[in-house]
Design a protein around this motif. Sequence first.
Motif, PDB file in Angstrom:
ATOM      1  N   TYR A   3     -22.595  56.701  59.635  1.00 32.85           N
ATOM      2  CA  TYR A   3     -22.554  58.021  60.291  1.00 32.85           C
ATOM      3  C   TYR A   3     -22.385  59.128  59.256  1.00 32.85           C
ATOM      4  CZ  TYR A   3     -20.788  61.911  63.070  1.00 32.85           C
ATOM      5  OH  TYR A   3     -20.602  63.142  63.629  1.00 32.85           O
ATOM      6  N   ILE A  43     -25.950  57.313  65.953  1.00 29.56           N
ATOM      7  CA  ILE A  43     -25.070  58.368  66.475  1.00 29.56           C
ATOM      8  C   ILE A  43     -25.226  59.632  65.654  1.00 29.56           C
ATOM      9  CG2 ILE A  43     -22.660  59.043  66.804  1.00 29.56           C
ATOM     10  CD1 ILE A  43     -22.028  56.147  67.454  1.00 29.56           C
ATOM     11  N   SER A  44     -25.283  59.484  64.337  1.00 25.91           N
ATOM     12  CA  SER A  44     -25.435  60.636  63.454  1.00 25.91           C
ATOM     13  C   SER A  44     -26.740  61.371  63.715  1.00 25.91           C
ATOM     14  CB  SER A  44     -25.374  60.176  61.992  1.00 25.91           C
ATOM     15  OG  SER A  44     -25.570  61.258  61.115  1.00 25.91           O
ATOM     16  N   GLN A  94     -26.676  63.220  67.309  1.00 22.57           N
ATOM     17  CA  GLN A  94     -25.694  64.247  67.667  1.00 22.57           C
ATOM     18  C   GLN A  94     -26.306  65.642  67.787  1.00 22.57           C
ATOM     19  OE1 GLN A  94     -22.677  64.402  64.648  1.00 22.57           O
ATOM     20  NE2 GLN A  94     -24.105  64.830  62.991  1.00 22.57           N
ATOM     21  N   ASP A  95     -27.407  65.881  67.093  1.00 19.67           N
ATOM     22  CA  ASP A  95     -28.070  67.188  67.202  1.00 19.67           C
ATOM     23  C   ASP A  95     -28.751  67.379  68.553  1.00 19.67           C
ATOM     24  OD1 ASP A  95     -27.300  67.832  64.616  1.00 19.67           O
ATOM     25  OD2 ASP A  95     -29.138  67.061  63.717  1.00 19.67           O
ATOM     26  N   MET A 105     -27.317  66.235  71.488  1.00 22.83           N
ATOM     27  CA  MET A 105     -26.287  65.830  72.440  1.00 22.83           C
ATOM     28  C   MET A 105     -26.471  66.501  73.796  1.00 22.83           C
ATOM     29  SD  MET A 105     -23.744  63.818  72.675  1.00 22.83           S
ATOM     30  CE  MET A 105     -22.462  63.492  73.874  1.00 22.83           C
ATOM     31  N   PRO A 113     -28.286  63.200  75.617  1.00 23.36           N
ATOM     32  CA  PRO A 113     -26.976  62.638  75.256  1.00 23.36           C
ATOM     33  C   PRO A 113     -26.991  61.123  75.074  1.00 23.36           C
ATOM     34  CG  PRO A 113     -27.018  63.301  77.563  1.00 23.36           C
ATOM     35  CD  PRO A 113     -28.264  63.845  76.937  1.00 23.36           C
ATOM     36  N   THR A 137     -26.649  59.439  71.580  1.00 21.91           N
ATOM     37  CA  THR A 137     -25.324  59.276  70.989  1.00 21.91           C
ATOM     38  C   THR A 137     -24.441  58.343  71.816  1.00 21.91           C
ATOM     39  OG1 THR A 137     -25.424  61.491  70.023  1.00 21.91           O
ATOM     40  CG2 THR A 137     -23.241  60.492  70.236  1.00 21.91           C
ATOM     41  N   GLY A 181     -22.742  54.494  70.848  1.00 21.99           N
ATOM     42  CA  GLY A 181     -21.288  54.608  70.841  1.00 21.99           C
ATOM     43  C   GLY A 181     -20.643  53.584  71.760  1.00 21.99           C
TER      44      GLY A 181
END
Length: 295
Positions: A233, A249-250, A253-254, A256, A260, A263, A267
């Motif tokens: 990440y 996830i990294s 995240q932009d 989200m 969503p 991510t 997770g």
Amino acid sequence: MVQVALQNPAQEKKKEKMFVTTMKRLLKNKLSVAGLLIILLIIGMAFCAPWIVQHQPNTQDLRNSELPLFSEGHWLGTDNYGRDVWSRIVYGSRVSLIVGFTAVVFGLIGGITLGMLAGFYKKLDSPIMRFVDLLFSFPGILLAMLIIAVLGTSLVNVAIAISIWSVPSCARIVRGSVLSIKQKEYIMAMKSLGASDLRIMAKHILPNAMAPIIVFATMQMGSAILSTAALSYLGLGAQPPTPEWGAMISQGQDYMWTSPHLTIVPGIVIMLVVFAFNVVGDGLRDALDPNMDIH
């Protein structure tokens, strides 16, 4: 020789009975059973990856980017490059399991070696444990980041960093067990019969110290997978386009607010796998406790 030969079947029968008893205790723990099922599911995903996905994890389809969950042909949707999220989750399990397993194995080798030497040889105890204390003085993730900064960013270096991070905890556990076991009468008897130190440690002390080592290894596997995801990440582990849960996830995240699931899905997978290894470790700790009774 006859006496030894007669003892071996009895010893084997005793070990078999202990294994059966341990499994009965473990299977009575519902959380541990659930954890085992999750672990087996993830391992099965990793082994059967080519047969349970319809798309290659790195195949891009920009016309179908950011598809939502349960889209036709992409039941976990797609990312911003149109890559199938399910495929990347499945192939990411391979990365996490391989890196985690490698890190734990090498961490155990280093920790068992240091712990055995520190516990068995009094003159080595102080210098080895001061070295272990030095490693403990660094927070785990910062130590891993420092090692990767020196070695470079790659999954191989992530495994090396996590294995080094695992050594001090394992060494302390093994040392404590060795200090207790080496005072037993049968160890003193072996010494009086002229058995070598290596034979005593390998044949008599290490097998009797395996219970806490097994528990530690199981729990450390979850920590290693979580650490791999955390380092990826941060951009210190898996590099694009490698499918890895932390990297997913990294990268997601932009998006989200618009997508969503990019991510949330990886997770949840990380959470379930770490939870599974932790509850199995707890179950093993209880099952290997000789004071536990079977009803």
